[in-house]
Design a protein around this motif. Structure first.
Motif, mmCIF file in Angstrom:
data_model
loop_
_atom_site.group_PDB
_atom_site.id
_atom_site.type_symbol
_atom_site.label_atom_id
_atom_site.label_comp_id
_atom_site.label_asym_id
_atom_site.label_seq_id
_atom_site.Cartn_x
_atom_site.Cartn_y
_atom_site.Cartn_z
ATOM 1 N N LYS A 47 12.427 -3.954 5.389
ATOM 2 C CA LYS A 47 13.642 -3.803 4.587
ATOM 3 C C LYS A 47 13.879 -2.343 4.185
ATOM 4 C CE LYS A 47 14.186 -8.291 4.403
ATOM 5 N NZ LYS A 47 15.394 -9.051 4.578
ATOM 6 N N GLY A 48 13.020 -1.437 4.698
ATOM 7 C CA GLY A 48 13.186 -0.024 4.399
ATOM 8 C C GLY A 48 12.539 0.399 3.094
ATOM 9 N N LEU A 49 11.567 -0.354 2.624
ATOM 10 C CA LEU A 49 10.892 -0.073 1.354
ATOM 11 C C LEU A 49 9.413 0.220 1.592
ATOM 12 C CD1 LEU A 49 12.610 -3.037 -0.309
ATOM 13 C CD2 LEU A 49 12.638 -0.801 -1.383
ATOM 14 N N ARG A 50 8.808 0.973 0.662
ATOM 15 C CA ARG A 50 7.379 1.248 0.685
ATOM 16 C C ARG A 50 6.812 1.033 -0.711
ATOM 17 N NH1 ARG A 50 9.231 1.461 4.896
ATOM 18 N NH2 ARG A 50 8.882 2.830 6.644
ATOM 19 N N VAL A 51 5.538 0.663 -0.742
ATOM 20 C CA VAL A 51 4.810 0.476 -1.997
ATOM 21 C C VAL A 51 3.595 1.399 -1.950
ATOM 22 C CG1 VAL A 51 3.634 -1.161 -3.510
ATOM 23 C CG2 VAL A 51 5.502 -1.948 -2.021
ATOM 24 N N VAL A 52 3.472 2.252 -2.975
ATOM 25 C CA VAL A 52 2.390 3.230 -3.015
ATOM 26 C C VAL A 52 1.744 3.222 -4.395
ATOM 27 C CG1 VAL A 52 1.843 5.701 -2.804
ATOM 28 C CG2 VAL A 52 3.631 4.705 -1.383
ATOM 29 N N PRO A 53 0.411 3.140 -4.439
ATOM 30 C CA PRO A 53 -0.259 3.304 -5.736
ATOM 31 C C PRO A 53 -0.307 4.799 -6.052
ATOM 32 C CG PRO A 53 -1.873 2.919 -4.009
ATOM 33 C CD PRO A 53 -0.514 2.850 -3.363
ATOM 34 N N ASP A 59 -8.706 -0.381 -14.940
ATOM 35 C CA ASP A 59 -8.134 -1.710 -15.139
ATOM 36 C C ASP A 59 -6.662 -1.831 -14.767
ATOM 37 O OD1 ASP A 59 -7.175 -0.107 -17.165
ATOM 38 O OD2 ASP A 59 -7.383 -1.641 -18.712
ATOM 39 N N SER A 60 -6.086 -0.777 -14.158
ATOM 40 C CA SER A 60 -4.675 -0.846 -13.789
ATOM 41 C C SER A 60 -4.355 0.155 -12.675
ATOM 42 C CB SER A 60 -3.777 -0.567 -14.999
ATOM 43 O OG SER A 60 -3.921 0.768 -15.416
ATOM 44 N N VAL A 61 -3.209 -0.075 -12.077
ATOM 45 C CA VAL A 61 -2.697 0.844 -11.067
ATOM 46 C C VAL A 61 -1.198 1.006 -11.325
ATOM 47 C CG1 VAL A 61 -2.307 -0.980 -9.358
ATOM 48 C CG2 VAL A 61 -2.610 1.356 -8.592
ATOM 49 N N LEU A 62 -0.719 2.227 -11.179
ATOM 50 C CA LEU A 62 0.701 2.517 -11.337
ATOM 51 C C LEU A 62 1.312 2.491 -9.939
ATOM 52 C CD1 LEU A 62 2.873 3.270 -13.430
ATOM 53 C CD2 LEU A 62 2.334 5.668 -12.995
ATOM 54 N N LEU A 63 2.208 1.536 -9.703
ATOM 55 C CA LEU A 63 2.824 1.378 -8.389
ATOM 56 C C LEU A 63 4.214 2.001 -8.347
ATOM 57 C CD1 LEU A 63 1.977 -2.281 -7.281
ATOM 58 C CD2 LEU A 63 0.856 -0.147 -6.636
ATOM 59 N N TYR A 64 4.523 2.539 -7.193
ATOM 60 C CA TYR A 64 5.828 3.125 -6.927
ATOM 61 C C TYR A 64 6.404 2.382 -5.725
ATOM 62 C CZ TYR A 64 9.142 6.852 -5.471
ATOM 63 O OH TYR A 64 10.245 7.578 -5.105
ATOM 64 N N ILE A 65 7.486 1.652 -5.953
ATOM 65 C CA ILE A 65 8.214 0.998 -4.870
ATOM 66 C C ILE A 65 9.484 1.810 -4.663
ATOM 67 C CG2 ILE A 65 9.487 -1.060 -4.161
ATOM 68 C CD1 ILE A 65 7.438 -2.765 -5.531
ATOM 69 N N TYR A 66 9.694 2.234 -3.407
ATOM 70 C CA TYR A 66 10.812 3.148 -3.159
ATOM 71 C C TYR A 66 11.377 2.989 -1.763
ATOM 72 C CZ TYR A 66 7.803 6.234 -0.374
ATOM 73 O OH TYR A 66 6.990 6.760 0.607
ATOM 74 N N ARG A 67 12.534 3.593 -1.584
ATOM 75 C CA ARG A 67 13.206 3.648 -0.290
ATOM 76 C C ARG A 67 13.075 5.078 0.228
ATOM 77 N NH1 ARG A 67 16.090 -0.614 1.204
ATOM 78 N NH2 ARG A 67 16.311 -2.277 -0.336
ATOM 79 N N THR A 94 9.168 14.966 2.372
ATOM 80 C CA THR A 94 9.174 13.928 1.346
ATOM 81 C C THR A 94 7.777 13.346 1.158
ATOM 82 O OG1 THR A 94 11.451 13.412 1.921
ATOM 83 C CG2 THR A 94 10.278 11.759 0.676
ATOM 84 N N VAL A 95 7.084 13.101 2.259
ATOM 85 C CA VAL A 95 5.724 12.558 2.192
ATOM 86 C C VAL A 95 4.814 13.534 1.450
ATOM 87 C CG1 VAL A 95 3.712 11.907 3.586
ATOM 88 C CG2 VAL A 95 5.989 11.146 4.257
ATOM 89 N N ASN A 96 4.970 14.818 1.745
ATOM 90 C CA ASN A 96 4.182 15.846 1.079
ATOM 91 C C ASN A 96 4.503 15.885 -0.415
ATOM 92 O OD1 ASN A 96 4.127 18.998 0.267
ATOM 93 N ND2 ASN A 96 2.440 18.496 1.676
ATOM 94 N N ALA A 97 5.781 15.786 -0.761
ATOM 95 C CA ALA A 97 6.185 15.803 -2.176
ATOM 96 C C ALA A 97 5.588 14.617 -2.925
ATOM 97 C CB ALA A 97 7.707 15.793 -2.291
ATOM 98 N N LEU A 98 5.566 13.448 -2.294
ATOM 99 C CA LEU A 98 4.982 12.272 -2.930
ATOM 100 C C LEU A 98 3.476 12.456 -3.133
ATOM 101 C CD1 LEU A 98 5.257 9.480 -4.101
ATOM 102 C CD2 LEU A 98 5.194 8.551 -1.786
ATOM 103 N N ALA A 99 2.802 13.033 -2.140
ATOM 104 C CA ALA A 99 1.360 13.302 -2.274
ATOM 105 C C ALA A 99 1.112 14.294 -3.411
ATOM 106 C CB ALA A 99 0.803 13.840 -0.963
ATOM 107 N N GLU A 100 1.979 15.293 -3.538
ATOM 108 C CA GLU A 100 1.841 16.271 -4.624
ATOM 109 C C GLU A 100 2.094 15.619 -5.982
ATOM 110 O OE1 GLU A 100 2.984 20.576 -3.385
ATOM 111 O OE2 GLU A 100 4.277 19.213 -2.221
ATOM 112 N N LEU A 101 3.069 14.699 -6.062
ATOM 113 C CA LEU A 101 3.315 13.973 -7.305
ATOM 114 C C LEU A 101 2.057 13.197 -7.699
ATOM 115 C CD1 LEU A 101 5.208 12.923 -9.588
ATOM 116 C CD2 LEU A 101 5.760 11.020 -8.037
ATOM 117 N N MET A 102 1.435 12.556 -6.743
ATOM 118 C CA MET A 102 0.221 11.794 -7.013
ATOM 119 C C MET A 102 -0.893 12.712 -7.528
ATOM 120 S SD MET A 102 0.563 9.257 -3.724
ATOM 121 C CE MET A 102 -1.025 8.473 -3.865
ATOM 122 N N ARG A 103 -1.000 13.901 -6.959
ATOM 123 C CA ARG A 103 -2.003 14.867 -7.451
ATOM 124 C C ARG A 103 -1.690 15.281 -8.889
ATOM 125 N NH1 ARG A 103 -1.982 16.467 -2.094
ATOM 126 N NH2 ARG A 103 -0.468 18.145 -2.340
#
Length: 190
Positions: A47-53, A59-67, A94-103
């Motif tokens: 459906k054009g979506l991704r889910v990334v922790p 005891d938890s994970v912050l999930l990002y669901i995005y297009r 964009t992939v690099n920016a998301l990896a940097e956000l996670m860092r």
């Protein structure tokens, strides 16, 4: 993590009217959250979506669901690029920016407020929030709006109507696979 939980937190993204949503999920002891994430990705990828922790705790994970296609467009905005570069992002992809956000989420003492750019918030509002979270706020909903009050209020209403409609459709039997739409075709007009 149930389908109902995803729908409650991510309906506008599932409907193709928002770039992404961020939400925490409690992880029960012994549960395999990675398998739940992989399973959700298998369902949503077509459906054009991704889910990334984006951040993990014991005891938890912050999930990002995005297009990804929406995020790519959002991060090409000159003001968004300026904000990210100022925050130390390389802005190579964009992939690099998301990896940097996670860092940043893992390393920064404060929550990285540039995350608003990854959620589809207006760059001018993200910058205003970063400058002074209280000064000049015109309205509040999914984010604090500093510039276009009427546009932001309409967007807040649209997201709320979408979430209400999706919860109702799910309750009536529509599965997540049906509610998540292909990127350029919103399922319901809100």
């Amino acid at each position: 993590m149930s389908e109902q939980f995803v729908i409650a937190h991510c309906s506008p993204t599932l409907a193709g009217i928002k770039t992404g949503n961020l939400f925490p999920v409690k992880v029960k002891k012994g549960a395999d959250i990675n398998e739940e994430i992989r399973s959700l990705n298998r369902v949503l990828r077509e459906k054009g979506l991704r889910v990334v922790p984006v951040k993990r705790r014991a005891d938890s994970v912050l999930l990002y669901i995005y297009r990804p296609s929406f995020l790519e467009k959002d991060l090409q905005d000159p003001e968004a690029l300026r904000i990210l570069k100022k925050k130390g992002y390389s802005c190579k992809s964009t992939v690099n920016a998301l990896a940097e956000l996670m860092r940043h989420m893992a390393a920064d003492e404060e929550f990285p407020h540039e995350v608003g750019l990854f959620l589809g918030y207006p760059p001018s509002d993200v910058q205003s929030f970063m400058d002074s979270s209280r000064k000049g706020v015109k309205c509040t909903g999914c984010w604090k709006a500093y510039s276009n009050k009427e546009g932001a209020e309409e967007t807040f209403r649209k997201y709320k109507r979408c979430t209400e409609k999706y919860k109702l459709l799910y309750k009536k039997g529509s599965p997540l696979t049906e509610l998540a739409v292909v990127t350029d075709t919103p399922a319901v007009i809100f």
